[in-house]
Design an enzyme around this catalytic site. Structure first.
Site: not given
Ligand SMILES: [Zn+2]
Length: 362
Positions: A61, A63, A178, A211, A240, A243, A264, A301
């Protein structure tokens, strides 16, 4: 900047964590110990189909492609596109040297996916890249592009087209779907997108990464929708997830067969985000100890484009980007997991075997 950061600095200065984690040589050929099918299928990379056993150590995951947008916003930051590609490749070669073999780019069309950029940096850096189709759905519509469709059928067709035929008029195909769901419960449009993703996944064999608002246990309500669509939970990752920090939430999802993206973890090093780094890492260890290493993914991420932002605009970006960029997982997270007792074998499962199974189109 915080006590935690100091703690980590001390921790990582000690011998055990001083070496950068490297996958075991030939590890991608190792027999599965996780209950996952040991045979690998074909993964779809931006340079074409690849035997999934060759994906190796994978960050599922990230970018990278968004950099092209930042470059258009701050064109002087790193020079023009040619110069930016060269600098991106230089950075990605360091990531490759740290043992990362594959990066999955979850930048959808509506948040600045640039498929030719991904193709070029993959080719020049030697890192396999998997591009995504899907929809981020986050307001505001930052990129200014309009949605290809607003019905379930229309969106499913769009996703299927990007997987089976190619992206933006190229022959470069998406290898994963995604979907972004902002809050605990999806909006009407988000639910349409999630159901469309489920149908495109069933039709093409592409996996789904979502997400999620893990702090509010979003996975619980999303699982109901996915199960209504008849998707195999093994083809879905709730990203994520760290979290949350709630073991009851985690165990509920992995027992239903879903995977958790722990991407994360770096945010826990800042006092602005809960839970703290150590708690996030401990949850990973508890899940591994409970026998669910085959349901965990490690990533960070990172927004590669964040590195293009001029210094005076950088503060907000620094808050959410990992301090080591694309190297946080290998430099910080994995050494820390090893230090608290997660075995090499289980790290191999999370970083090599799980992606090999998950990104095989099935
Ligand atoms: Zn992302």
């Amino acid at each position: 900047m915080t006590d935690r950061r100091e703690f980590l600095k001390r921790t990582f200065a000690t011998g055990i964590a001083a070496t950068i984690f490297r996958p075991v040589a030939g590890a991608s050929e190792a027999a599965g110990v996780s209950g996952l099918p040991s045979h690998a299928g074909i993964a779809q990379t931006v340079l074409g189909p690849l035997d999934a056993s060759k994906l190796g150590f994978t960050l599922p995951h990230e970018h990278v492609a968004d950099g092209a947008y930042y470059l258009s916003k701050w064109p002087k930051a790193w020079g023009g596109r040619t110069e930016f590609v060269a600098k991106a490749v230089e950075k990605l070669k360091l990531v490759r040297a740290a043992g990362v073999s594959t990066i999955v780019d979850l930048t959808t069309y509506d948040v600045w996916r640039d498929i030719r950029f991904l193709e070029e940096v993959s080719h020049k850096s030697g890192i396999n890249m998997i591009a995504c189709t899907g929809q981020r759905f986050f307001p505001p519509k930052v990129s200014g592009v309009s949605m290809p469709a607003r019905t379930m059928e229309g969106l499913a067709e769009f996703f299927k087209k990007e997987i089976a035929q190619g992206i933006d008029g190229t022959g470069i195909k998406a290898g994963v779907i995604k979907i972004g769901i902002v809050a605990k419960k999806p909006t009407t449009l988000e639910e349409i997108g999630l159901r469309a993703a489920a149908r495109a996944s069933k039709a093409t064999g592409a996996p789904i990464r979502i997400h999620t608002d893990a702090a509010n246990r979003a996975g619980d309500s999303l699982a109901v929708i996915l199960e209504d669509e008849g998707v195999n939970p093994a083809r879905v990752s709730f990203d994520h997830s760290d979290d949350s920090g709630n073991m009851d939430y985690f165990l509920g999802l992995v027992r239903r067969g879903y995977s958790l993206g722990m991407d994360h973890v770096h945010r826990g090093m800042s006092p602005d985000f809960k839970p703290p780094f150590e708690k996030r890492a401990e949850c990973i260890k508890l899940l591994v100890d409970a026998g669910f290493a085959d349901k965990i993914f490690l990533s960070q991420d990172a927004e590669f484009g964040g590195s293009l932002i001029p210094e005076d605009a950088k503060e907000w970006r620094d808050k959410i980007d990992p301090p080591d960029g694309m190297l946080f997982t290998t430099r910080k997270l994995i050494p820390y997991l090893e230090q608290i007792g997660v075995s090499d074998r289980n790290i191999h499962t999370m970083t090599v075997e799980n992606p090999r199974y998950f990104f095989s189109l099935s």
